[in-house]
Scaffold this active site. Structure first.
Site, mmCIF file in Angstrom:
data_model
loop_
_atom_site.group_PDB
_atom_site.id
_atom_site.type_symbol
_atom_site.label_atom_id
_atom_site.label_comp_id
_atom_site.label_asym_id
_atom_site.label_seq_id
_atom_site.Cartn_x
_atom_site.Cartn_y
_atom_site.Cartn_z
ATOM 1 N N TYR A 58 0.572 -1.095 -0.031
ATOM 2 C CA TYR A 58 0.014 -0.143 -0.053
ATOM 3 C C TYR A 58 0.954 1.200 0.062
ATOM 4 O O TYR A 58 1.546 1.722 0.878
ATOM 5 C CB TYR A 58 -0.835 -0.086 1.130
ATOM 6 C CG TYR A 58 -2.024 -1.118 1.584
ATOM 7 C CD1 TYR A 58 -2.239 -1.877 0.156
ATOM 8 C CD2 TYR A 58 -2.424 -1.379 2.460
ATOM 9 C CE1 TYR A 58 -3.111 -2.940 0.222
ATOM 10 C CE2 TYR A 58 -3.372 -2.608 2.741
ATOM 11 C CZ TYR A 58 -3.625 -3.159 1.711
ATOM 12 O OH TYR A 58 -4.665 -4.254 1.597
ATOM 13 N N GLY A 221 -18.606 -2.560 1.373
ATOM 14 C CA GLY A 221 -18.967 -2.559 -0.133
ATOM 15 C C GLY A 221 -18.220 -1.387 -0.778
ATOM 16 O O GLY A 221 -18.980 -0.679 -1.739
ATOM 17 N N PHE A 224 -20.175 1.909 -0.584
ATOM 18 C CA PHE A 224 -21.681 2.028 -1.091
ATOM 19 C C PHE A 224 -22.702 1.845 0.030
ATOM 20 O O PHE A 224 -23.562 2.709 0.047
ATOM 21 C CB PHE A 224 -21.951 1.210 -2.053
ATOM 22 C CG PHE A 224 -23.333 0.873 -2.559
ATOM 23 C CD1 PHE A 224 -23.686 1.925 -3.673
ATOM 24 C CD2 PHE A 224 -24.104 0.242 -2.252
ATOM 25 C CE1 PHE A 224 -24.855 2.299 -4.026
ATOM 26 C CE2 PHE A 224 -25.620 0.375 -2.745
ATOM 27 C CZ PHE A 224 -25.869 1.162 -3.823
#
Length: 335
Positions: A58, A221, A224
């Site tokens: 990352y 999600g 979302f």
């Protein structure tokens, strides 16, 4: 916060973890601010979210450096989880499972994290050029050397087989059974959320039957399920959702009934002082899938880190769980 015991090493963590990836990888780069991310990590630890999940790739490397700044002051309060085996190439990600590389990568992660031991070291991706037993054996040597406390495996690449239905995680389970012969698996990290629940079919039961902890990746999600994203608002080019079929304006609008359902459940639990959010309901649903399950929602914001930690105190009723189970399935490809 409730504590949960994960894996063969019987290590305890807060019921809700913190995914650090968005702080320096995969999401909108213009919104990545180091000081804000530091506040998010500290907010999580303040509320008992002890599991900090990062990876050397990352950034690359900048995520571990950031987490290390917090660990320098608060190491005793944190459970440090990082990953090895995946490199950032010029055009794509490259797996590297060579034992010598694993050993060097671990030492480098220890330096960046400013710690002398990693609580959970996860294999980020298997290398097709190296037998997984060799990679896992090198990781086991790190446990013997006192550099690592436990080992985990990321179920990477599952989305490419999503159309296989119940057979989605068959390959992951076969892989797990192979490495278990070398050294115990403490955790498996794989996607699990209200709109991506395929792990319930076989992978989650496999973990439960063997005392393996399950780290639920992307439990919101990719944002979302928080209900804070507006269909059609668009994403910056460096945001992974800009290329995601489920995050087109059309698909986001089509999947709004899922968020509406989460909001409906949230209203039953909230009050005028401390309202419950759709994100907290989504995380509570993940927590309800078993005592060995720890959701690891990612964020770079102090506000969301605090809100996510608050989900550990939300107990969904049987009626709530049935209602969430009855929500419409997510529309749009996830491959």
């Amino acid at each position: 916060m409730e504590r949960r015991t994960i894996g063969a090493a019987a290590l305890e963590v807060g019921a809700v973890g913190l995914g650090c990836m968005p702080m320096s990888w995969a999401y909108t780069g213009s919104q990545q601010r180091g000081e804000e991310s530091l506040r998010a990590v500290n907010a999580a630890l303040d509320r008992g979210s002890t599991l900090l999940d990062t990876a050397d790739m990352y950034g690359p490397f900048t995520n571990e450096l950031l987490v290390g700044r917090v660990l320098k002051e608060r190491r005793s309060e944190a459970f440090v989880s990082t990953k090895v085996g995946l490199l950032v190439g010029d055009q794509h990600l490259v797996a590297n499972g060579r034992p010598n590389y694993v050993r060097r990568a671990c030492d480098a992660s220890l330096r960046r994290l400013q710690t002398d031991v990693i609580d959970l070291y996860q294999l980020h991706r298997t290398d097709p050029e190296v037998p997984v037993e060799e990679t896992w054996g090198a990781m086991a040597e790190l446990v013997s050397a006192g550099k690592v406390r436990s080992l985990g495996l990321c179920a990477v690449g599952a989305r490419s087989g999503r159309r296989a239905g119940a057979r989605l995680h068959d390959g992951t389970i076969r892989l797990l059974e192979r490495v278990q012969q070398v050294f115990p698996v403490s955790t498996v990290q794989a996607e699990l959320s209200v709109w991506s629940a395929e792990a319930l079919d076989a992978l989650l039961p496999w973990c439960a039957a063997r005392g393996v902890g399950f780290l639920a990746a992307m439990p919101l999600g990719n944002g979302f399920l928080t209900g804070t994203l507006t269909p059609g608002e668009g994403f910056e080019p460096d945001d992974l959702r800009a290329r995601h079929p489920r995050f087109t304006a059309e698909m986001m609008a089509a999947n709004q009934p899922i968020v509406v359902g989460l909001r409906r459940v949230a209203r039953r639990h909230g009050d005028g002082v401390r309202p419950v959010t759709p994100a907290q309901v989504a995380l509570a649903w993940v927590l309800a899938q078993g005592p060995h399950v720890v959701p690891v929602p990612g964020t770079k914001r102090e506000r969301w880190a605090a809100e996510n930690a608050g989900a550990a105190g939300l107990r969904l009723t049987a009626e709530d769980l049935a209602e969430v189970a009855g929500l419409p399935g997510a529309l749009g490809s996830w491959d």
